[in-house]
Design a protein around this motif. Structure first.
Motif, PDB file in Angstrom:
ATOM      1  N   SER A 177     -12.638   5.207  13.271  1.00 31.94           N
ATOM      2  CA  SER A 177     -12.059   5.846  12.086  1.00 31.94           C
ATOM      3  C   SER A 177     -12.783   7.128  11.685  1.00 31.94           C
ATOM      4  CB  SER A 177     -12.048   4.880  10.904  1.00 31.94           C
ATOM      5  OG  SER A 177     -11.206   3.783  11.195  1.00 31.94           O
ATOM      6  N   TYR A 233       0.811  -1.216   0.000  1.00 39.44           N
ATOM      7  CA  TYR A 233       0.000   0.000   0.000  1.00 39.44           C
ATOM      8  C   TYR A 233       0.846   1.269   0.000  1.00 39.44           C
ATOM      9  CZ  TYR A 233      -3.800  -3.221   0.834  1.00 39.44           C
ATOM     10  OH  TYR A 233      -4.704  -4.249   0.708  1.00 39.44           O
ATOM     11  N   PRO A 242      -6.260  -0.618   4.857  1.00 42.83           N
ATOM     12  CA  PRO A 242      -7.301  -1.570   5.268  1.00 42.83           C
ATOM     13  C   PRO A 242      -6.999  -2.209   6.624  1.00 42.83           C
ATOM     14  CG  PRO A 242      -6.071  -2.409   3.367  1.00 42.83           C
ATOM     15  CD  PRO A 242      -5.544  -1.045   3.666  1.00 42.83           C
ATOM     16  N   GLY A 243      -8.071  -2.512   7.335  1.00 34.97           N
ATOM     17  CA  GLY A 243      -7.940  -3.097   8.664  1.00 34.97           C
ATOM     18  C   GLY A 243      -7.151  -4.393   8.690  1.00 34.97           C
ATOM     19  N   ASN A 244      -7.333  -5.236   7.662  1.00 30.13           N
ATOM     20  CA  ASN A 244      -6.607  -6.515   7.675  1.00 30.13           C
ATOM     21  C   ASN A 244      -5.090  -6.299   7.560  1.00 30.13           C
ATOM     22  OD1 ASN A 244      -6.709  -5.759   4.971  1.00 30.13           O
ATOM     23  ND2 ASN A 244      -7.197  -7.815   4.230  1.00 30.13           N
ATOM     24  N   TYR A 245      -4.677  -5.254   6.858  1.00 33.45           N
ATOM     25  CA  TYR A 245      -3.254  -4.928   6.736  1.00 33.45           C
ATOM     26  C   TYR A 245      -2.717  -4.429   8.083  1.00 33.45           C
ATOM     27  CZ  TYR A 245       0.939  -2.948   4.438  1.00 33.45           C
ATOM     28  OH  TYR A 245       2.217  -2.646   4.042  1.00 33.45           O
ATOM     29  N   ARG A 264      -0.374   5.182  -0.065  1.00 33.43           N
ATOM     30  CA  ARG A 264      -1.727   5.368   0.477  1.00 33.43           C
ATOM     31  C   ARG A 264      -1.617   6.023   1.857  1.00 33.43           C
ATOM     32  NH1 ARG A 264      -6.379   0.780   0.482  1.00 33.43           N
ATOM     33  NH2 ARG A 264      -5.753   0.763  -1.699  1.00 33.43           N
ATOM     34  N   ASP A 279      -6.068   5.492   5.491  1.00 37.55           N
ATOM     35  CA  ASP A 279      -6.838   4.756   4.487  1.00 37.55           C
ATOM     36  C   ASP A 279      -6.380   3.308   4.313  1.00 37.55           C
ATOM     37  OD1 ASP A 279      -8.329   7.024   4.017  1.00 37.55           O
ATOM     38  OD2 ASP A 279      -7.126   7.661   2.314  1.00 37.55           O
ATOM     39  N   ASP A 291      -8.860   1.846  14.196  1.00 36.85           N
ATOM     40  CA  ASP A 291      -9.674   1.010  13.311  1.00 36.85           C
ATOM     41  C   ASP A 291     -10.323  -0.136  14.084  1.00 36.85           C
ATOM     42  OD1 ASP A 291     -10.400   0.239  10.440  1.00 36.85           O
ATOM     43  OD2 ASP A 291      -9.425  -1.590  11.172  1.00 36.85           O
TER      44      ASP A 291
END
Length: 72
Positions: free
Chosen positions: A61, A19, A28-31, A22, A26, A56
């Protein structure tokens, strides 16, 4: 936590990885959860990733919305 860190979440970009480029806010939660499991980098970015993961994870958020700069 430093209040300035919240502003950094909406202005600082991810400097590496899948990512790259980014905004931290922004990601993602899984990351973010992957970092929480594997370990955050020992740096300012790691500190910001840990903060964003906590925000998150707790469903907060939307609190960052007022800090985002309006589109130009």
């Amino acid at each position: 936590m430093n209040p300035e860190d919240l502003h950094l979440l909406v202005t600082r970009t991810m400097p590496f990885g899948k990512y790259k480029g980014r905004l931290i806010a922004d990601l993602p939660g899984n990351y973010l959860n992957w970092f929480a499991r594997e370990g955050f980098p020992n740096s300012e970015i790691g500190r910001l990733l840990a903060l964003m993961q906590e925000i998150d994870h707790n469903g907060l958020s939307d609190l960052l919305k007022p800090l985002r700069e309006p589109p130009k």
